[in-house]
Design a protein around this motif. Structure first.
Motif, PDB file in Angstrom:
ATOM      1  N   MET A 136      -5.942  -1.725   6.147  1.00 49.38           N
ATOM      2  CA  MET A 136      -5.273  -0.433   6.285  1.00 49.38           C
ATOM      3  C   MET A 136      -3.935  -0.575   7.000  1.00 49.38           C
ATOM      4  SD  MET A 136      -5.394   2.632   5.332  1.00 49.38           S
ATOM      5  CE  MET A 136      -7.085   2.770   4.744  1.00 49.38           C
ATOM      6  N   VAL A 188      -9.443   3.780  11.706  1.00 44.88           N
ATOM      7  CA  VAL A 188      -9.037   3.630  10.305  1.00 44.88           C
ATOM      8  C   VAL A 188      -8.928   4.991   9.625  1.00 44.88           C
ATOM      9  CG1 VAL A 188      -9.733   2.741   8.047  1.00 44.88           C
ATOM     10  CG2 VAL A 188      -9.961   1.297  10.078  1.00 44.88           C
ATOM     11  N   SER A 232      -5.253   6.588   8.354  1.00 45.13           N
ATOM     12  CA  SER A 232      -5.147   6.717   6.900  1.00 45.13           C
ATOM     13  C   SER A 232      -5.274   8.150   6.420  1.00 45.13           C
ATOM     14  CB  SER A 232      -6.236   5.882   6.227  1.00 45.13           C
ATOM     15  OG  SER A 232      -7.528   6.417   6.518  1.00 45.13           O
ATOM     16  N   ALA A 236      -5.664  -0.086   0.145  1.00 42.70           N
ATOM     17  CA  ALA A 236      -6.570  -0.083   1.289  1.00 42.70           C
ATOM     18  C   ALA A 236      -7.434   1.163   1.228  1.00 42.70           C
ATOM     19  CB  ALA A 236      -5.793  -0.137   2.597  1.00 42.70           C
ATOM     20  N   PRO A 281     -10.385   3.331   3.213  1.00 40.29           N
ATOM     21  CA  PRO A 281     -10.910   3.453   4.578  1.00 40.29           C
ATOM     22  C   PRO A 281     -12.414   3.252   4.700  1.00 40.29           C
ATOM     23  CG  PRO A 281     -10.416   5.620   3.683  1.00 40.29           C
ATOM     24  CD  PRO A 281      -9.885   4.623   2.705  1.00 40.29           C
TER      25      PRO A 281
END
Length: 344
Positions: free
Chosen positions: A102, A159, A163, A260, A262
């Motif tokens: 991330m 994370v 994100s 990426a 999460p």
């Protein structure tokens, strides 16, 4: 005068031609069979699926996909066996993988950082997490299982925060190219990165003084202290290494999918533990080792891939990984023929 016959008898007992010769040979054969049983099972499993599905399972496209797609799991499992060898659990590895990927996505795709700067930040973050884990475990004497479970959960929250709970795409094509696009002999470069790490850890544990000290610490911490080994320092470095390699795994994962997610990275935790413990029953039975872990990963993926191609529903993956973990832990304890180690 009476010692000579006794010595002769002893020589007969231990000589290859003596009565103990066949028993010794049988023992050596049993040890070799035990060491390579998982490798033989992997080959046999691949052969069975190959016979059942020769045109699909044995196709080079499928073989290449299995080798390349599991590189992330191989590297993460290798990261895990380092603290396990020292007697510590690290349940934060999958969360660290997710955070690393991330960070790559946020810094590179959203903020415009170069891919190399983003990778450096990810690696440093892994080292910092390793230091935090080691600090709580070694300074406050909290069991590693509890500490890393807590830090892993905390990292998962971070994370989701950075994100916005969204998948971030648009990672530099250069990273994707050096992970999955470029091939050697038709196999993605990701597989060769995992193989190089496997060789490095194998050499470190088997042929360096530091590696031998690590193995000694894992066997018996108190005896290691009495022998002059700085046990806490060894455990400290192992936890940092775990964090750094987990971060590198996140970079590999970001390059594999070009984005990426999460949540998806955390699914690697159970497979990594299954591979690590199953690998401890192979090559060097009773010890976490790199080659055994590599074989275990591909034993599991061959089984899952083959059953999936036969039409078995996707729940087989959970059955395979969960069952493999329980059986692997049981088998590893039987192989060691001693009480469980202190993992506190």
């Amino acid at each position: 005068m009476s010692q000579a016959p006794n010595q002769a008898d002893a020589g007969a007992r231990i000589s290859p031609g003596g009565s103990a010769g066949p028993a010794l040979r049988k023992m050596n054969i049993a040890r070799v069979a035990e060491s390579f049983a998982l490798l033989a099972a992997t080959i046999a499993l691949a052969a069975v699926f190959g016979i059942l599905m020769p045109h699909s399972f044995l196709s080079w496209a499928n073989v290449s996909t299995m080798l390349g797609s599991q590189a992330v799991l191989v590297v993460l499992s290798l990261a895990l066996i380092i603290p396990l060898t020292a007697g510590d659990f690290d349940l934060s590895i999958a969360s660290m993988l997710t955070l690393s990927s991330m960070l790559i996505a946020v810094l590179n795709a959203q903020l415009g950082w170069s891919i190399y700067a983003a990778m450096a930040v990810a690696i440093v973050t892994g080292a910092v997490v390793g230091v935090i884990n080691a600090g709580f475990i070694l300074y406050f004497r909290i069991p590693s299982l509890i500490v890393t479970l807590g830090t892993g959960t905390f990292i998962s929250g971070v994370v989701l925060w950075i994100s916005g709970a969204n998948t971030i795409s648009g990672i530099d094509d250069g990273l994707v190219s050096w992970v999955v696009v470029r091939h050697i002999f038709g196999i993605p470069l990701a597989f060769y990165y995992a193989l190089l790490l496997c060789v490095a850890i194998w050499y470190f544990l088997g042929y360096t003084t530091a590696g031998r000290r690590l193995l000694f610490v894992g066997r018996n911490r108190e005896v290691s202290r009495l022998s002059g080994i700085r046990v806490d320092r060894v455990r400290f470095l192992c936890l940092i290494a775990s964090g750094v390699i987990s971060s590198a795994t996140g970079i590999l994962y970001a390059g594999t999918i070009g984005a990426a997610d999460p949540n998806s990275g955390t699914t690697f935790l159970l497979p990594a533990f299954a591979a690590a413990f199953l690998g401890a029953t192979s090559i060097t039975p009773g010890r976490f080792n790199a080659w055994g872990t590599l074989i275990a990963v591909y034993f599991l993926v061959i089984g899952i891939t083959g059953l999936t191609m036969l039409g078995i529903q996707t729940f087989v993956q959970n059955l395979f990984y969960g069952g493999a973990l329980v059986l692997a832990v049981a088998l590893s304890q039987l192989v060691r023929k001693r009480e469980p180690q202190d993992f506190t």
